[in-house]
Write a protein that holds these residues in place. Structure first.
Motif, PDB file in Angstrom:
ATOM      1  N   LEU A   8       0.836  -1.204   0.000  1.00 34.59           N
ATOM      2  CA  LEU A   8       0.000   0.000   0.000  1.00 34.59           C
ATOM      3  C   LEU A   8       0.869   1.252   0.000  1.00 34.59           C
ATOM      4  O   LEU A   8       1.746   1.412   0.851  1.00 34.59           O
ATOM      5  N   VAL A  10       1.837   5.167   0.498  1.00 30.59           N
ATOM      6  CA  VAL A  10       1.556   6.299   1.376  1.00 30.59           C
ATOM      7  C   VAL A  10       2.503   7.430   0.992  1.00 30.59           C
ATOM      8  O   VAL A  10       3.721   7.219   0.962  1.00 30.59           O
ATOM      9  N   LEU A  18       0.350   6.277   7.664  1.00 30.76           N
ATOM     10  CA  LEU A  18       0.826   4.912   7.850  1.00 30.76           C
ATOM     11  C   LEU A  18      -0.045   4.138   8.835  1.00 30.76           C
ATOM     12  O   LEU A  18      -0.220   2.926   8.703  1.00 30.76           O
ATOM     13  N   ALA A  21      -2.822   2.616   7.042  1.00 31.75           N
ATOM     14  CA  ALA A  21      -2.348   1.478   6.252  1.00 31.75           C
ATOM     15  C   ALA A  21      -2.221   0.237   7.123  1.00 31.75           C
ATOM     16  O   ALA A  21      -2.610  -0.868   6.722  1.00 31.75           O
ATOM     17  N   VAL A  29       3.939  -1.608   3.301  1.00 31.47           N
ATOM     18  CA  VAL A  29       3.642  -0.235   2.911  1.00 31.47           C
ATOM     19  C   VAL A  29       4.838   0.322   2.158  1.00 31.47           C
ATOM     20  O   VAL A  29       5.969  -0.138   2.322  1.00 31.47           O
TER      21      VAL A  29
END
Length: 297
Positions: A8, A10, A18, A21, A29
């Motif tokens: 994911l 960010v 974060l 996430a 991440v």
């Protein structure tokens, strides 16, 4: 590299995101210093990377943490890489890689920054997003043991769409050839094949279909843009209980037959031999690996 189902993104200058996430259950991440950070905010983004990495390493040690730097040849590359190499980082998301030589350039810089920061073993996620990158994907995948994952991409508006010039469709037929080539190159090098990207953040049904098609092609994880996408993608790339029971039963049936001296046996309506057992064993090993990820199976 661990078999991350979800990576994911960010924006690095919004490292406070974060926490969302992590709450979404992302396996990894990626703090982005490239496209999602405006030019004037890139220095501030670099400053937030260290705090974000430290926080995630303390609160979610099983989660992979990557940093996407700006590409080689940009004025930000060296500063980005220096800021990214620090304790708690899993690896570097390396954009715009065109050749094996680019990978070796990364290696040279990373060796230096790793020694200075007292860390080791960082890996690359490489998005194959240029024409030269597609042409050279086999050499790129094999260029360094640091290449832990590569991405076979398709997207409506991202770099790959501009580079190839395809007209995007949800079905993805226009990107099937290059994505398959990248996926095979990644697997041949023993790396983790990722796909991307579903840009329509509210269309979760479309996301599920896109992700399922990617899994059926052979991809084993996906880059995602929004926390709401994480549960959908994780579910698609997580083997369900019925499939796990099927392969466990198949492997047990074959092993019992092997003990009797039989090289083949029926498992329900399926003819099973060593090739089937080998696939089942490999498939179940991946299930065990997934169980160790953030979020688990």
């Amino acid at each position: 590299m661990k078999p991350y189902r979800t990576v994911l993104f960010v924006p690095a200058h919004k490292a406070s995101w974060l926490d969302k996430a992590a709450e979404a259950g992302a396996d990894a991440v990626c703090l982005d210093l490239e496209d999602s950070v405006p030019e004037e905010l890139k220095p501030a983004g670099r400053e937030q990377v260290a705090a974000g990495v430290e926080r995630m390493a303390a609160s979610h040690p099983a989660m992979g943490v990557f940093v996407r730097v700006n590409a080689i040849g940009t004025p930000h590359f060296g500063n980005d890489l220096e800021a990214a190499v620090l304790p708690g980082v899993t690896g570097i998301f390396a954009p715009k890689v065109n050749s094996a030589v680019d990978v070796l350039r990364y290696d040279t810089m990373l060796d230096f920054f790793e020694q200075r920061a007292g860390v080791s073993g960082l890996e690359y996620i490489i998005p194959v997003e240029t024409i030269h990158g597609i042409q050279n994907c086999e050499e790129i995948a094999a260029a360094s043991p640091r290449v832990g994952a590569m991405i076979g991409p398709t997207a409506e508006h991202a770099d790959i769409a501009k580079a190839v010039g395809f007209e995007w469709s949800p079905e993805g037929l226009e990107s099937m050839v290059h994505r398959t080539k990248i996926m095979l190159a990644t697997k041949a090098a023993g790396a983790h094949p990722l796909t991307a990207l579903w840009e329509r953040t509210r269309d979760l049904d479309g996301l599920r279909e896109f992700t399922t098609r990617g899994r059926k092609m052979g991809f084993r994880g996906q880059v995602v843009l929004h926390p709401t996408h994480v549960p959908v993608v994780n579910e698609v790339f997580t083997p369900d209980a019925e499939a796990i029971d099927f392969y466990r039963g198949l492997l047990e049936t074959y092993r019992e037959a092997e003990k009797r001296g039989d090289g083949a046996v029926m498992y329900g309506d399926i003819h099973v031999d060593k090739a089937h057992a080998d696939k089942a064993e490999e498939w179940l090993a991946r299930v065990d690996e997934l169980a160790d990820l953030n979020g688990g199976v």
